[in-house]
Design a protein around this motif. Sequence first.
Motif, short mmCIF file in Angstrom:
data_model
loop_
_atom_site.label_atom_id
_atom_site.label_comp_id
_atom_site.label_asym_id
_atom_site.label_seq_id
_atom_site.Cartn_x
_atom_site.Cartn_y
_atom_site.Cartn_z
N GLY A 10 23.66 42.47 -36.10
CA GLY A 10 23.79 40.99 -35.60
C GLY A 10 24.65 40.26 -36.62
N GLY A 11 25.16 39.30 -36.37
CA GLY A 11 26.18 38.22 -37.24
C GLY A 11 25.16 37.42 -37.87
N GLY A 12 23.93 37.00 -37.40
CA GLY A 12 23.26 36.07 -38.02
C GLY A 12 23.75 34.60 -37.80
N PHE A 13 24.44 34.44 -36.67
CA PHE A 13 25.14 33.09 -36.45
C PHE A 13 24.91 32.98 -35.11
CE2 PHE A 13 28.77 30.31 -36.12
CZ PHE A 13 28.41 29.44 -37.15
N PRO A 14 23.76 32.57 -34.62
CA PRO A 14 23.71 32.19 -33.22
C PRO A 14 23.96 30.73 -32.97
CG PRO A 14 21.51 32.47 -34.49
CD PRO A 14 22.46 32.94 -35.38
N TYR A 28 20.75 34.74 -26.47
CA TYR A 28 20.56 36.09 -27.22
C TYR A 28 20.16 35.84 -28.66
CZ TYR A 28 23.10 38.07 -23.12
OH TYR A 28 23.38 38.35 -21.58
N ALA A 29 19.40 36.68 -29.00
CA ALA A 29 18.93 36.53 -30.50
C ALA A 29 18.54 37.72 -31.09
CB ALA A 29 17.64 35.42 -30.61
N VAL A 30 19.25 38.70 -31.86
CA VAL A 30 18.98 39.74 -32.26
C VAL A 30 18.40 39.84 -33.64
CG1 VAL A 30 21.20 40.53 -32.88
CG2 VAL A 30 19.76 42.04 -32.01
N GLN A 88 24.37 27.78 -23.77
CA GLN A 88 23.84 28.90 -23.92
C GLN A 88 24.34 29.36 -25.28
OE1 GLN A 88 26.39 28.10 -21.85
NE2 GLN A 88 25.53 27.81 -19.87
N VAL A 89 23.41 30.26 -25.87
CA VAL A 89 23.55 30.76 -27.20
C VAL A 89 23.65 32.13 -27.24
CG1 VAL A 89 22.23 31.13 -29.44
CG2 VAL A 89 21.85 28.80 -28.35
N ARG A 90 24.73 32.43 -28.21
CA ARG A 90 25.13 34.08 -28.42
C ARG A 90 25.42 33.90 -29.91
NH1 ARG A 90 24.00 33.63 -23.95
NH2 ARG A 90 25.13 34.69 -22.09
N ASP A 91 25.10 35.15 -30.36
CA ASP A 91 25.06 35.56 -31.93
C ASP A 91 26.68 36.12 -32.20
OD1 ASP A 91 24.73 36.29 -34.68
OD2 ASP A 91 23.50 38.12 -34.09
N TRP A 92 27.33 35.29 -33.08
CA TRP A 92 28.70 35.83 -33.22
C TRP A 92 28.73 36.94 -34.34
CZ3 TRP A 92 31.63 35.38 -29.16
CH2 TRP A 92 31.28 34.35 -28.11
#
Length: 342
Positions: free
Chosen positions: A241-245, A279-281, A211-215
């Motif tokens: 966002g962190g720009g780091f999914p 999640y991808a913001v 599962q992908v999260r943006d940190w």
Amino acid sequence: MKLFVTGGAGFIGSQFIRDWVKRFPQDEIINFDKLTYAGNLANLTSVEDHPGYTFVRGDIRHSEALLEAIPHGADAVVHFAAESHVDRSINGAAEFVSTNALGTQVLLDAARHRKVARFLHISTDEVGGSMHPEEWLKEDSALKPRSAYAASKTAAEHLVRAAGETFGTDYVITRTSNNYGPFQFPEKLLPLAICNAMENQSIPVYGDGMQVRDWIHVEDNCRALISTLRGGRAGHTYHIGGGFPRPNRYVLESILAMLDRPKSLLAPTKDRPGHDRRYAVNFDKIVRELNWRPLISFQDGLRQTIHWYKDNQQWVKSVRSGDYLNYYKEQYGQSLSQSKAA
Ligand code: NAD
Ligand code: DAU
């Protein structure tokens, strides 16, 4: 400025207060927090003696307490208070609906009666639901929450917008991706993994761990919140966002590598019901309008966070044992009722 912050004893709220006091020491901040299991005054010892800072213990669902605590004509309400953990919302959704949705409405009403100039509402990228592989959540995307936590946060957003439409409330909504950093309660993936790995305990990996999260580091998030509070357009939503999914497994393996622990600590478990896959913001808007961007790389932020947990094992022990009140007394030589709590 005079700020009324809710949930300021939690992970992000306490970072926000510490940062605000550092940047604007002449300002007044009231921190209104119920001190649930997630609220911890030990997160705020660096500011507790600051002359502009006051703590009031209270529940955002209690109108009278709010009307008493919110200063007339305050410059802003900054609304962090919430039940924030998805797994807990699976086991007991009612408290989430009550705090996150009803609590937000009671707070909106109180802020309006006290003629507060601006309402900054802290929301989440989870309101958009699970994104397809090439999909990015934009500020005007359809909201498709899939957990009770996300649904309650979506309801809260709608109530904030309704107050804007109905009463002309000046509001700004922010939606942030997954925060990490010091003082995060070790139930969320990153601090849980760090704490377990330090103790050579296994780390539960839900499902396939892809599962992908943006940190985003919590300091970057709070810098964005300060910018949106001061410069965001009324009635607008801003993504942060962190720009780091990355997949959870990547994050977990990075933690194990930094702590020099074996991958065998990763323990696949049954999946979270209704688990959002990705999640991808998209946060172009805040970059364009407010010239904000994340500055802390994941590698640096993770290293700093791991150091913090290594150096603050007493804090970890106390929040993990649920023995926070005793911890506070031992550390600070007074009980909570003797602190500035109302
Ligand atoms: P947290 O769980 O660490 O802190 C929540 C705080 O709210 C605690 O201090 C708690 O005591 C307080 N609180 C809870 N119910 C209350 C009530 N009824 N009245 C008064 N205070 C109450 O949460 P966090 O991770 O710091 O998140 C803060 C906000 O940011 C939440 O609104 C959350 O939905 C949102 N958010 C969090 C993340 C994240 O990654 N942590 C990402 C996006 C958005
Ligand atoms: O996206 C923003 C949201 O991020 C915030 O709104 C929430 O308040 C915050 O809790 C967080 O929600 P997540 O569900 O993404 O965070 P959590 O740390 O619980 O889980 C991150 C990912 O790791 C998720 O895919 C579930 C998985 N996970 C989590 C835990 C606790 C595991 O695999 N094992 C675990 O033990």
